[in-house]
Design a protein around this motif. Structure first.
Motif, mmCIF file in Angstrom:
data_model
loop_
_atom_site.group_PDB
_atom_site.id
_atom_site.type_symbol
_atom_site.label_atom_id
_atom_site.label_comp_id
_atom_site.label_asym_id
_atom_site.label_seq_id
_atom_site.Cartn_x
_atom_site.Cartn_y
_atom_site.Cartn_z
ATOM 1 N N GLN A 217 1.079 -1.295 -0.083
ATOM 2 C CA GLN A 217 0.029 -0.332 -0.457
ATOM 3 C C GLN A 217 0.775 0.712 -0.031
ATOM 4 O OE1 GLN A 217 -2.429 -0.710 3.334
ATOM 5 N NE2 GLN A 217 -4.054 -2.211 2.299
ATOM 6 N N GLN A 218 0.657 2.833 -0.780
ATOM 7 C CA GLN A 218 1.040 3.767 -0.764
ATOM 8 C C GLN A 218 1.511 4.432 0.504
ATOM 9 O OE1 GLN A 218 2.921 3.660 -3.577
ATOM 10 N NE2 GLN A 218 1.744 5.431 -4.359
ATOM 11 N N GLY A 219 2.244 4.095 1.446
ATOM 12 C CA GLY A 219 2.911 5.292 2.765
ATOM 13 C C GLY A 219 2.822 4.033 3.393
ATOM 14 N N ILE A 220 3.325 2.866 3.529
ATOM 15 C CA ILE A 220 2.589 2.185 4.231
ATOM 16 C C ILE A 220 3.818 2.442 5.453
ATOM 17 C CG2 ILE A 220 4.808 0.353 2.948
ATOM 18 C CD1 ILE A 220 3.221 -2.368 3.743
ATOM 19 N N PRO A 221 3.169 2.021 6.468
ATOM 20 C CA PRO A 221 4.810 1.789 7.459
ATOM 21 C C PRO A 221 5.313 0.864 7.762
ATOM 22 C CG PRO A 221 1.864 2.132 8.386
ATOM 23 C CD PRO A 221 1.945 1.544 7.097
ATOM 24 N N ALA A 222 6.782 1.501 8.318
ATOM 25 C CA ALA A 222 7.898 0.763 8.333
ATOM 26 C C ALA A 222 7.816 -0.959 8.907
ATOM 27 C CB ALA A 222 8.919 1.530 9.135
ATOM 28 N N GLU A 223 7.048 -0.339 10.448
ATOM 29 C CA GLU A 223 6.798 -1.884 10.891
ATOM 30 C C GLU A 223 6.031 -2.608 9.626
ATOM 31 O OE1 GLU A 223 5.735 0.780 11.593
ATOM 32 O OE2 GLU A 223 3.949 0.696 12.698
ATOM 33 N N LEU A 224 4.873 -1.945 9.253
ATOM 34 C CA LEU A 224 4.090 -3.242 8.010
ATOM 35 C C LEU A 224 5.092 -4.181 7.433
ATOM 36 C CD1 LEU A 224 -0.046 -1.600 7.598
ATOM 37 C CD2 LEU A 224 1.174 -3.594 9.882
ATOM 38 N N LYS A 225 5.840 -3.207 6.969
ATOM 39 C CA LYS A 225 6.765 -3.497 5.318
ATOM 40 C C LYS A 225 7.446 -4.752 6.005
ATOM 41 C CE LYS A 225 10.418 -2.023 4.303
ATOM 42 N NZ LYS A 225 11.342 -1.108 3.624
ATOM 43 N N GLU A 226 8.079 -4.066 7.186
ATOM 44 C CA GLU A 226 9.328 -5.474 8.552
ATOM 45 C C GLU A 226 8.186 -6.742 8.735
ATOM 46 O OE1 GLU A 226 12.358 -4.679 7.989
ATOM 47 O OE2 GLU A 226 11.970 -2.978 7.308
ATOM 48 N N ASN A 227 7.333 -6.330 8.857
ATOM 49 C CA ASN A 227 6.346 -7.655 8.998
ATOM 50 C C ASN A 227 5.965 -8.801 7.861
ATOM 51 O OD1 ASN A 227 4.852 -9.199 10.694
ATOM 52 N ND2 ASN A 227 3.506 -8.792 9.840
ATOM 53 N N ILE A 228 5.918 -7.538 6.703
ATOM 54 C CA ILE A 228 6.067 -8.560 5.380
ATOM 55 C C ILE A 228 7.211 -9.575 5.130
ATOM 56 C CG2 ILE A 228 5.186 -8.137 2.850
ATOM 57 C CD1 ILE A 228 3.690 -5.956 3.929
ATOM 58 N N LEU A 229 8.062 -8.383 5.216
ATOM 59 C CA LEU A 229 9.656 -8.959 4.755
ATOM 60 C C LEU A 229 9.869 -10.304 5.954
ATOM 61 C CD1 LEU A 229 11.835 -6.140 4.128
ATOM 62 C CD2 LEU A 229 10.942 -7.534 2.511
ATOM 63 N N LYS A 230 9.998 -10.324 6.836
ATOM 64 C CA LYS A 230 10.321 -11.195 7.816
ATOM 65 C C LYS A 230 9.037 -12.521 7.083
ATOM 66 C CE LYS A 230 9.239 -12.027 12.712
ATOM 67 N NZ LYS A 230 8.368 -11.402 13.274
ATOM 68 N N GLN A 231 7.544 -12.639 6.767
ATOM 69 C CA GLN A 231 6.882 -13.861 6.437
ATOM 70 C C GLN A 231 7.702 -14.090 5.465
ATOM 71 O OE1 GLN A 231 4.257 -14.953 8.896
ATOM 72 N NE2 GLN A 231 4.584 -13.210 10.127
ATOM 73 N N PHE B 214 3.882 -22.938 -1.481
ATOM 74 C CA PHE B 214 3.073 -22.622 -0.483
ATOM 75 C C PHE B 214 1.439 -21.445 -0.603
ATOM 76 C CE2 PHE B 214 3.496 -17.797 -0.326
ATOM 77 C CZ PHE B 214 4.363 -17.624 -0.899
ATOM 78 N N ASP B 215 0.773 -21.695 0.507
ATOM 79 C CA ASP B 215 -0.489 -20.961 -0.271
ATOM 80 C C ASP B 215 -0.199 -19.456 -0.149
ATOM 81 O OD1 ASP B 215 -2.700 -19.507 -0.246
ATOM 82 O OD2 ASP B 215 -3.656 -20.882 1.639
ATOM 83 N N ILE B 216 -0.756 -18.467 -1.324
ATOM 84 C CA ILE B 216 -0.045 -17.190 -1.729
ATOM 85 C C ILE B 216 -1.448 -16.183 -0.704
ATOM 86 C CG2 ILE B 216 -2.205 -17.014 -3.444
ATOM 87 C CD1 ILE B 216 0.410 -15.349 -5.093
ATOM 88 N N ARG B 217 -2.260 -16.967 -0.355
ATOM 89 C CA ARG B 217 -3.013 -15.775 0.585
ATOM 90 C C ARG B 217 -1.896 -15.593 2.106
ATOM 91 N NH1 ARG B 217 -8.021 -19.980 0.308
ATOM 92 N NH2 ARG B 217 -6.396 -21.001 0.172
ATOM 93 N N GLN C 128 10.265 -14.247 4.580
ATOM 94 C CA GLN C 128 12.001 -14.552 4.769
ATOM 95 C C GLN C 128 11.707 -16.127 5.080
ATOM 96 O OE1 GLN C 128 13.812 -11.343 6.120
ATOM 97 N NE2 GLN C 128 14.291 -10.658 4.365
ATOM 98 N N GLU C 129 10.646 -16.217 5.930
ATOM 99 C CA GLU C 129 10.318 -17.172 6.530
ATOM 100 C C GLU C 129 9.625 -18.728 5.705
ATOM 101 O OE1 GLU C 129 7.763 -16.989 10.347
ATOM 102 O OE2 GLU C 129 9.338 -15.950 11.659
ATOM 103 N N ILE C 130 9.384 -18.053 4.971
ATOM 104 C CA ILE C 130 8.646 -19.560 3.879
ATOM 105 C C ILE C 130 9.768 -19.233 2.972
ATOM 106 C CG2 ILE C 130 7.213 -19.584 1.959
ATOM 107 C CD1 ILE C 130 5.687 -17.112 2.735
ATOM 108 N N GLY C 131 11.268 -18.754 3.390
ATOM 109 C CA GLY C 131 12.338 -19.616 2.578
ATOM 110 C C GLY C 131 12.543 -17.868 0.874
ATOM 111 N N TYR C 132 11.882 -17.439 1.360
ATOM 112 C CA TYR C 132 12.556 -16.713 -0.458
ATOM 113 C C TYR C 132 13.178 -15.644 -0.050
ATOM 114 C CZ TYR C 132 8.737 -18.556 -3.469
ATOM 115 O OH TYR C 132 7.600 -19.969 -4.471
ATOM 116 N N LYS C 133 13.615 -15.368 -1.000
ATOM 117 C CA LYS C 133 14.125 -13.953 -0.873
ATOM 118 C C LYS C 133 13.724 -12.298 -1.849
ATOM 119 C CE LYS C 133 18.861 -11.602 -2.446
ATOM 120 N NZ LYS C 133 18.683 -11.434 -3.769
#
Lengths: 336, 336, 336, 336
Positions: free
Chosen positions: C6-20, C47-50, C22-27
């Motif tokens: 989303q436009q103007g996404i807060p940093a912590e939300l982005k970090e959370n997505i990144l973390k998820q 994996f389930d994209i949802r 990486q946990e799946i095993g993606y770069k």
């Protein structure tokens, strides 16, 4: 899947095997060659190969996943060695040199080349009597009469003949005067010619197409083999490319790759592969080192006066030097 | 036309020569290399070359009809030998082996490869730290820090480094850690990079383009030379073709033809040239016999774990065997 | 996998997505373009994209199996339309004509071409000021001063400029005088240049390599897009082949195939594609019918006196006729 | 040099002309075609052409410097139009559509395709009964019996037949059931077949070789013409290249270039040219605009069940739409 049948298999046993193969859902092609009797079964269904393997009359059975089957090294591990008679063989354990002019031009020329070959202990002479030419107005070769002269002089001197056949109807008139039929690059996918050569009792040297893939070359060989003739040599002769500094791109990559894919001997033609006399020897030597079973090259006593391909033809001095160097290179390769 | 000027030629003599050249209707390019001082005069008019040759300050003069001039063998008959220091040279009279991984991966890997090279008396190690990759998401190399580690370990062991440079701005940061700059196939006509390397005081190995012609390769070398750097090696690394059985077509025809056209050393890269590990050795040996001045190939202690190009990388056992065989093949070639 | 944030996404939300991710095993590669903010996640695990799609801050998510991602039509179905300002757009719904000389030669020449374009309502002028040349001794263009003149005259007449950039350091000096940067065939895999253009705020026309595959062209575009610049046009300009009757093989197959694979506009260059003036119009018209979004061709008031490429350059009469015919052909195509 | 003789020239006049030609040092080939009587004289010496031109019995004389002579547009300026009977012609002034399946499969299939063609006013149906296949185990066509059925149904519906001939011995058995003999890409330099077709009284469509040059294609046509058959169409069907995104590279550059070099009609085969159904229509339309005299494409009522080439075959709905669009594009082209 290749099913090798026992020699002299009774008809009812063969029928039974055929029936079983069809029941699995495969289409069987019966192949009787000079050496053996096979069923080549084509299909995709998975099944236990032992189902067929255990049937009475089956001598051997192999799965072969490639499009080509009988010529695959997955089925026949040992390399094919082709016997031309009088102790002349082509294939593993021997390095074959085939040399001579592009076109047979007449008695004097044949005699001079034969003398040169005899002197250098070369056993196979090349020379075209039917010449494929881009232009209908160019010299098309001396034809069957030239071949008869060629044959007479070679026989007197213990030299074997390799020469190009261009169409089905020539096979019969040529066969008594030829030791190896050559199929040229332009006919490498002339399937009717391949079928007919499969029924002939003479070895065939099959050139790669002008822009032929290895897969196409191997399938072309499969045409010959599956029609009954196991005596096939493959020939790398350069492919067409964008580079203008030479006539073709001699694709030596093909040599080790073909040697691994098929049990058939692999010959290289550096004369057509680079098309420029000054560089033929380098490429011939490179071919030896790449693993070729033989080299076919053009030589003439006066290349500048040759009826065709003079620009890529070695004189006898160059030819002699090259023959000696190739033998040394082959000896080194064998020592590895 | 190449006019070699006398060393330390006084300005007025040079001006006079320039004036005369222009009066004939030629455009003169002044070239000062690490070794000498030239005017490369471009034009088409016929005139008596002695008109210029007799001018004071002219050391030598030659007509060169090719588009490339300074790298032509018509002008400089003797082959160029490039000195990398410590007795390591590339060119005539020596067969150069350059080996190593596709990508530099870290200290342990460098040490293992260096040990392997030292053991086999190989003096030049290859390894990329800036990697051109088709995809922006692929591994792009360890960069300048990787190069510094690479350099430190090589220096300790008397090994020279060849590594790829991808853009002008990298030259300065890399130059102290590199013995030979490699220009990759994708940059073979990056003319700004070639210009800049012409001003650098380091040898350059220039790869033929993905579908580069020999003419383009030679003109690319002319860019480097005409900007002042005479230390250039050319590298055949396979060209793009329709054949799907291997990655590229290693065009060994290029070797004898380049050797005749230019005085620069010619190196072959069989790893990229065929792209399949099982066949690299055959093609390396063929390269020796075709007349190459050296071979550059990929080796790694565990090819299957290499960061890139594992499918065409030899393990140390294969590498060692190949090195020995190439040396024997080179010795045989030199004996001819 | 492409995750549009989303436009103007807060940093912590982005970090959370990144973390998820990486946990799946993606770069994950973070991509911020002029239009939006994405994560391009590279990996192979199922994996389930949802799982990711439902995270807060995710605007949209798509699997893209190709090596190129952001430029794929599987992700972005609607074609990209590039706005050059003043109502000039490139892409769907419009047929773009770009015409002009190979090289900018001076004020008079620019004025004449501009007048010709204005008269024919053509809005984009091509013309090189930095010229990649095979030979170091050939004319290399008027450089930045030529570009300034080019820009001044075009601005006065409402004409947009497309011109070639050859290296990273030129981007900054050129950017104020250019409407579209052209990347030439020889630089189509100059990855540093592509990276840098990804960071520039100007549209880019990217030519296919001399023997480039469509896959390579698309990945080259991905370099630009993933560095932040979404305004990319692809250009088919002929590939290298064995045929000697023309300069290149214009590969119009590329047009419908590229249009299906990517949302980027596709332009054709028939001048380089066939390289012979008499046939340029036929190939331009064929390009329209094949589905191109535009054509770029060479025109000059006296082609036979052009500094470069005269043999493939149309005079103004030929150019005018072609422009009219292309518009009619485009109108017909649109009516289908 | 082409010397056209007067119709019914007396033997002694012809002998005199031949003698004069030989005295100049030229070799004369006598060519009697369905339409006229020529001497094609081959040689290099300079002489005044009027020397021969003024001889009694000479109707016309032209120098032709190309390797091909009788098919050159330098000699015959007006385009050849081939009459297939019943008002069906191929060549200038008409756009020929030839459509049908890759392989003839049986009565039902023929009837459905014929009905589709009749409905769309298409007069020529394609369909193979002898199929060249890479593998000896693949379906090779229904043979002569299939052709007889094909012929019967077409005759009943006013449809002309074009079908491939693969070898000399087939000509005689096929000739009564065929309107146009097709020579496939693999046989484009099967010179014996070309010679024999030159003696047949049926038009020939000659496909460009897998990697054939235009020069080779034109010389192959010269084979047919110089053996007596003037009714030849040339066909661009895609060339082999490195690109893996499609089967072949449809080389539309060939269309305007061939149209300029020869007076023979030029047909395009977009089905083989791109090999992917979704893109066939785009390439067919581009062919019209490039200047083709006709298009030959594959259609089948259920392409996914076709015996061969289903992946590049249009269904009837796609075919109908394409036919209409091609006619509109042709009308536009003619209006230019």
């Amino acid at each position: 899947m290749i099913i090798q049948l026992q020699q002299g298999i009774p008809a009812e046993l063969k029928e039974n095997i055929l029936k079983q193969v069809q029941e699995i859902g495969y289409k069987a092609n019966e192949v009787v060659t000079q050496q053996a009797h096979y069923l080549v079964a084509i299909g995709k269904k998975e099944f236990d190969i032992r189902q067929i393997g255990q049937l009475p009359g089956v001598a051997d059975i192999h799965r072969v996943s490639e499009e080509y089957k009988l010529i695959s090294r997955r089925w026949r591990v040992n390399p094919t060695v082709i016997d031309l008679g009088d102790g002349v063989t082509v294939g593993e354990g021997n390095f074959s040199i085939m040399a001579g002019p592009c076109s047979i031009e007449g008695e004097e020329q044949i005699e001079k080349v034969v003398a040169h070959l005899v002197e250098n202990n070369v056993k196979i002479m090349r020379g075209g009597v039917f010449k494929p030419r881009s232009s209908p107005y160019a010299f098309r070769g001396l034809g069957i009469d030239g071949l008869k002269t060629f044959h007479r002089i070679c026989r007197e001197n213990g030299i074997k003949i390799i020469t190009e056949v261009m169409q089905v109807s020539q096979i019969e008139e040529m066969i008594d005067y030829v030791d190896v039929f050559q199929v040229g690059a332009r006919n490498s996918q002339n399937f009717n010619l391949l079928d007919a050569l499969g029924e002939a009792q003479k070895p065939v040297l099959l050139k790669r197409g002008i822009s032929g893939t290895l897969e196409e070359l191997l399938q072309a060989a499969e045409y010959i083999f599956s029609n009954g003739n196991e005596k096939i040599m493959l020939c790398e002769r350069g492919i067409r490319g964008y580079e203008k500094a030479y006539r073709n791109i001699l694709d030596l990559n093909a040599v080790p790759v073909l040697k691994e894919k098929t049990h058939l001997p692999v010959i290289v033609d550096p004369s057509h592969g680079i098309g420029l006399r000054d560089y033929v020897a380098s490429m011939a030597l490179a071919s030896v080192m790449a693993g070729a079973d033989g080299v076919i090259f053009e030589t003439h006593y006066t290349p500048e006066k040759a009826f065709s391909d003079g620009q890529q033809t070695l004189n006898f001095q160059e030819s002699e030097r090259l023959i000696k160097q190739m033998r040394q290179a082959y000896a080194l390769r064998e020592s590895f």
